[in-house]
Design a protein around this motif. Structure first.
Motif, PDB file in Angstrom:
ATOM      1  N   LYS A  96      21.228  52.951 -29.543  1.00  0.00           N
ATOM      2  CA  LYS A  96      21.521  51.904 -28.540  1.00  0.00           C
ATOM      3  C   LYS A  96      20.261  51.086 -28.270  1.00  0.00           C
ATOM      4  O   LYS A  96      20.312  49.877 -28.067  1.00  0.00           O
ATOM      5  CB  LYS A  96      21.984  52.531 -27.227  1.00  0.00           C
ATOM      6  N   ALA A 100      24.225  42.962 -21.685  1.00  0.00           N
ATOM      7  CA  ALA A 100      23.824  43.440 -20.356  1.00  0.00           C
ATOM      8  C   ALA A 100      22.311  43.685 -20.326  1.00  0.00           C
ATOM      9  O   ALA A 100      21.742  44.154 -21.319  1.00  0.00           O
ATOM     10  CB  ALA A 100      24.566  44.739 -20.058  1.00  0.00           C
ATOM     11  N   VAL A 119      25.392  52.226 -15.599  1.00  0.00           N
ATOM     12  CA  VAL A 119      25.776  52.556 -16.979  1.00  0.00           C
ATOM     13  C   VAL A 119      24.632  53.326 -17.640  1.00  0.00           C
ATOM     14  O   VAL A 119      23.517  52.817 -17.742  1.00  0.00           O
ATOM     15  CB  VAL A 119      26.085  51.270 -17.779  1.00  0.00           C
ATOM     16  N   LYS A 157      23.471  55.559 -21.010  1.00  0.00           N
ATOM     17  CA  LYS A 157      23.880  55.802 -22.402  1.00  0.00           C
ATOM     18  C   LYS A 157      22.858  56.639 -23.152  1.00  0.00           C
ATOM     19  O   LYS A 157      21.674  56.289 -23.188  1.00  0.00           O
ATOM     20  CB  LYS A 157      24.029  54.470 -23.156  1.00  0.00           C
ATOM     21  N   VAL A 200      28.408  57.706 -23.265  1.00  0.00           N
ATOM     22  CA  VAL A 200      28.276  56.669 -22.233  1.00  0.00           C
ATOM     23  C   VAL A 200      28.869  57.182 -20.923  1.00  0.00           C
ATOM     24  O   VAL A 200      30.014  57.626 -20.886  1.00  0.00           O
ATOM     25  CB  VAL A 200      28.997  55.369 -22.660  1.00  0.00           C
ATOM     26  N   ILE A 206      29.589  56.059 -16.908  1.00  0.00           N
ATOM     27  CA  ILE A 206      29.590  54.992 -15.907  1.00  0.00           C
ATOM     28  C   ILE A 206      29.556  55.723 -14.555  1.00  0.00           C
ATOM     29  O   ILE A 206      30.589  56.206 -14.085  1.00  0.00           O
ATOM     30  CB  ILE A 206      30.861  54.113 -16.017  1.00  0.00           C
ATOM     31  N   GLU A 246      21.975  50.406 -18.281  1.00  0.00           N
ATOM     32  CA  GLU A 246      22.372  48.998 -18.366  1.00  0.00           C
ATOM     33  C   GLU A 246      22.994  48.487 -17.089  1.00  0.00           C
ATOM     34  O   GLU A 246      23.598  49.243 -16.325  1.00  0.00           O
ATOM     35  CB  GLU A 246      23.439  48.822 -19.457  1.00  0.00           C
ATOM     36  N   GLU A 247      22.904  47.186 -16.957  1.00  0.00           N
ATOM     37  CA  GLU A 247      23.629  46.456 -15.936  1.00  0.00           C
ATOM     38  C   GLU A 247      25.130  46.623 -16.232  1.00  0.00           C
ATOM     39  O   GLU A 247      25.526  46.650 -17.398  1.00  0.00           O
ATOM     40  CB  GLU A 247      23.190  45.017 -16.140  1.00  0.00           C
ATOM     41  N   PHE A 248      25.957  46.753 -15.217  1.00  0.00           N
ATOM     42  CA  PHE A 248      27.405  46.926 -15.409  1.00  0.00           C
ATOM     43  C   PHE A 248      28.064  45.559 -15.588  1.00  0.00           C
ATOM     44  O   PHE A 248      27.907  44.667 -14.760  1.00  0.00           O
ATOM     45  CB  PHE A 248      28.004  47.639 -14.191  1.00  0.00           C
ATOM     46  N   LEU A 249      28.768  45.412 -16.710  1.00  0.00           N
ATOM     47  CA  LEU A 249      29.438  44.141 -16.987  1.00  0.00           C
ATOM     48  C   LEU A 249      30.894  44.214 -16.555  1.00  0.00           C
ATOM     49  O   LEU A 249      31.533  45.260 -16.695  1.00  0.00           O
ATOM     50  CB  LEU A 249      29.407  43.835 -18.491  1.00  0.00           C
ATOM     51  N   GLU A 301      37.634  43.634 -21.960  1.00  0.00           N
ATOM     52  CA  GLU A 301      36.979  44.167 -23.152  1.00  0.00           C
ATOM     53  C   GLU A 301      37.787  43.833 -24.399  1.00  0.00           C
ATOM     54  O   GLU A 301      39.010  43.900 -24.377  1.00  0.00           O
ATOM     55  CB  GLU A 301      36.908  45.688 -23.019  1.00  0.00           C
ATOM     56  N   LYS A 355      41.822  51.874 -24.980  1.00  0.00           N
ATOM     57  CA  LYS A 355      40.869  52.982 -25.050  1.00  0.00           C
ATOM     58  C   LYS A 355      41.193  54.167 -24.157  1.00  0.00           C
ATOM     59  O   LYS A 355      40.810  55.291 -24.460  1.00  0.00           O
ATOM     60  CB  LYS A 355      39.469  52.482 -24.667  1.00  0.00           C
ATOM     61  N   MET A 382      32.445  42.145 -23.989  1.00  0.00           N
ATOM     62  CA  MET A 382      32.991  42.005 -22.640  1.00  0.00           C
ATOM     63  C   MET A 382      33.115  40.503 -22.403  1.00  0.00           C
ATOM     64  O   MET A 382      32.133  39.769 -22.493  1.00  0.00           O
ATOM     65  CB  MET A 382      32.066  42.638 -21.604  1.00  0.00           C
ATOM     66  N   ILE A 441      28.704  44.381 -25.855  1.00  0.00           N
ATOM     67  CA  ILE A 441      28.535  45.708 -25.244  1.00  0.00           C
ATOM     68  C   ILE A 441      27.854  46.627 -26.244  1.00  0.00           C
ATOM     69  O   ILE A 441      26.971  47.391 -25.917  1.00  0.00           O
ATOM     70  CB  ILE A 441      29.886  46.335 -24.841  1.00  0.00           C
ATOM     71  N   GLU A 442      28.332  46.557 -27.475  1.00  0.00           N
ATOM     72  CA  GLU A 442      27.768  47.447 -28.501  1.00  0.00           C
ATOM     73  C   GLU A 442      28.098  46.907 -29.874  1.00  0.00           C
ATOM     74  O   GLU A 442      28.998  46.084 -30.039  1.00  0.00           O
ATOM     75  CB  GLU A 442      28.372  48.847 -28.370  1.00  0.00           C
TER      76      GLU A 442
HETATM   77  P1  AMP Z   1      29.880  51.901 -25.871  1.00  0.00           P
HETATM   78  O1  AMP Z   1      29.922  53.221 -26.600  1.00  0.00           O
HETATM   79  O2  AMP Z   1      28.516  51.331 -25.699  1.00  0.00           O
HETATM   80  O3  AMP Z   1      30.903  50.919 -26.385  1.00  0.00           O
HETATM   81  O4  AMP Z   1      30.458  52.212 -24.423  1.00  0.00           O
HETATM   82  C1  AMP Z   1      31.722  52.825 -24.241  1.00  0.00           C
HETATM   83  C2  AMP Z   1      32.502  52.096 -23.179  1.00  0.00           C
HETATM   84  O5  AMP Z   1      31.762  52.085 -21.955  1.00  0.00           O
HETATM   85  C3  AMP Z   1      32.751  50.644 -23.494  1.00  0.00           C
HETATM   86  O6  AMP Z   1      33.868  50.481 -24.306  1.00  0.00           O
HETATM   87  C4  AMP Z   1      32.923  50.063 -22.110  1.00  0.00           C
HETATM   88  O7  AMP Z   1      34.234  50.311 -21.623  1.00  0.00           O
HETATM   89  C5  AMP Z   1      31.961  50.850 -21.283  1.00  0.00           C
HETATM   90  N1  AMP Z   1      30.661  50.164 -21.147  1.00  0.00           N
HETATM   91  C6  AMP Z   1      29.576  50.318 -21.941  1.00  0.00           C
HETATM   92  N2  AMP Z   1      28.566  49.540 -21.543  1.00  0.00           N
HETATM   93  C7  AMP Z   1      29.010  48.865 -20.453  1.00  0.00           C
HETATM   94  C8  AMP Z   1      28.426  47.914 -19.567  1.00  0.00           C
HETATM   95  N3  AMP Z   1      27.168  47.507 -19.696  1.00  0.00           N
HETATM   96  N4  AMP Z   1      29.187  47.437 -18.575  1.00  0.00           N
HETATM   97  C9  AMP Z   1      30.460  47.858 -18.396  1.00  0.00           C
HETATM   98  N5  AMP Z   1      31.055  48.766 -19.183  1.00  0.00           N
HETATM   99  C10 AMP Z   1      30.355  49.261 -20.197  1.00  0.00           C
END
Ligand code: AMP
Ligand code: GLY
Length: 424
Positions: free
Chosen positions: A103, A118, A141, A143, A153, A155, A185-188, A192, A214, A273, A282-283
């Protein structure tokens, strides 16, 4: 051509199913495959992470192209190992695979190339991280940096939850070394969506879109899963949004790869996002999505061998890619208890009653005892019932009419795949 597919889930079944339609393919192998993939490929008893045995097999059988499905062998350097043997492979090398495997690598790439994402901080010291609890407010957030099978991850809604997550990742090391570094991370907020792209050194070409569901329960309730179903095309991607994604994300990403000397080839899966100020990353994942692939590839009209070959040869730009205007819906049938603990070995019934034009992609399935032809569950996500229709509504009805025919003890599935609730 002889092609080897590495992996054994629903995604790999969809890839195998599509490759098997190619006139250019003489022989398809899959390592390790599953009880559905055997219908289209010879399954080999080699694990996807056993890179040495895969290379040996590919060499002995003079495989013309190896296609890697899952992220773990990619991060372990399977493509580098195959190429070192002079073999062709579809998928990114280990350096590029860090885009999913770390990440922190991805966040610094995004920041360096000014791609919207974010805000973040990274930590290797547990106490310093605890001091930073709440830096971006709540939810927080958190990770694990490395691969954690989609579970890395958290939240956190408050400081107590944040402290617990940090203690698990960095104190108890529940994800092993994947949690030695942690990204905060900042929450977005927003909607999605994901976008899958074919990528070679010269271009980045989005596939038709798909919407993933999901969470485990209807109405997006309950814990996150690997994905409980998809529909394609996604109605979220308006022309305006596609334009924004192209200009703000795809073009700078390709330019960034070129500037940083990242020779990415394969599939880049961008988790987005879509918020009030436009799309943010996001990733990144460095492979096809599962179950996005099931509904996307069921709409692909072009020979997938031609596309994979163009990516490997760096000629993707010249490769036509055509999609059916029909719609697809894939409903995942999962084991009772998934995504928590679940039992395996349940007998699956009704597979032979499914309509001919509906495809049941197998994920966690295996054969029962020799000779009895039984197919048993062997994973969390078991099957992906995939139907095509002129409209989303028709595809959805066809998928669910056939879901009803299949059964195993404890089966669970969402009833709202293909319902366009995410736009509300
Ligand atoms: P990731 O493995 O990074 O995709 O994260 C898994 C899930 O966590 C994502 O599909 C989002 O639903 C949530 N998520 C990850 N990062 C954020 C973020 N910065 N803000 C809000 N939701 C997030
Ligand atoms: N469906 C999400 C993924 O493949 O990561």
């Amino acid at each position: 051509m002889k092609i080897l597919i590495v992996g054994g889930g629903g995604r790999e079944h969809a890839i195998a199913w599509k490759l098997a339609q190619s006139k250019r393919v003489d022989k398809l192998y899959c390592a390790p495959g599953n009880a559905g993939i055997v219908d289209v490929a010879e399954c080999i008893d080699i694990k996807a992470e056993d890179i040495e045995s895969i290379c040996k097999f590919a060499k002995e059988k003079e495989i013309d192209m190896t296609v890697i499905g899952p992220e773990v062998p990619l991060s372990m350097g399977i493509v580098d190992a195959l190429e070192a043997e002079g073999l062709k492979a579809f998928g990114p090398n280990a350096e590029c695979a860090q885009l999913e495997g770390s990440k922190s690598f991805t966040k610094s790439f995004l920041a360096k190339h000014k791609i919207p994402t974010a805000g973040y901080l990274e930590f290797t010291d547990k106490e310093k991280l605890k001091d930073a609890i709440g830096v971006f407010g709540y939810p927080m957030v958190i990770k694990a940096d490395g691969l954690a099978a989609g579970k890395g991850v958290v939240i956190a809604e408050d400081a107590v939850q944040a402290e617990k997550a940090i203690e698990e990742m960095m104190g108890d090391r529940v994800f092993g070394s994947a949690g030695d570094k942690v990204v905060v991370e900042e929450f977005l907020t927003g909607i999605e969506a994901s976008m899958l792209c074919f990528v070679d050194e010269n271009s980045i070409v989005p596939m038709e879109s798909a919407q993933d569901y999901k969470r485990i329960f209807d109405g997006d309730k309950g814990p996150n899963t690997g994905g409980m179903g998809t529909y394609s095309p996604s109605l979220i991607f308006t022309d305006e949004l596609k334009k924004q994604i192209k200009e703000r994300i795809l073009q700078p990403t390709l330019k960034g790869f070129q500037e940083d000397g990242l020779k990415f080839k394969g599939v880049l899966f961008i988790g987005l996002m879509i918020g009030e100020d436009g799309p943010k990353v996001i990733e990144f994942n460095n492979r096809f999505g599962d179950p996005e692939t099931q509904s996307v590839l069921s709409r692909l009209e072009t020979d997938l061998v031609d596309i994979f070959e163009s990516v490997i040869n760096g000629t993707l730009k010249e490769q036509p890619i055509n999609w059916s205007s029909k719609k697809a819906v894939c409903v995942v049938l999962a084991s009772g208890g998934y995504p928590g603990s679940y039992e395996k070995g349940k007998v699956i019934t009704g597979l032979n009653e499914v309509d001919e034009d509906v495809i049941v992609f197998h994920a966690g399935t295996k054969f029962g005892q020799a000779g009895n032809n039984e197919i048993l569950t062997s994973g969390g996500r078991v099957l992906g019932v995939t139907a095509i229709g002129e409209t989303h509504e028709e595809a959805k009805k066809k998928a669910y009419d056939n879901v009803k025919k299949i059964n195993f003890e404890g089966v669970q599935f969402r009833k709202d795949i293909g319902i366009i609730h995410s736009l509300e």
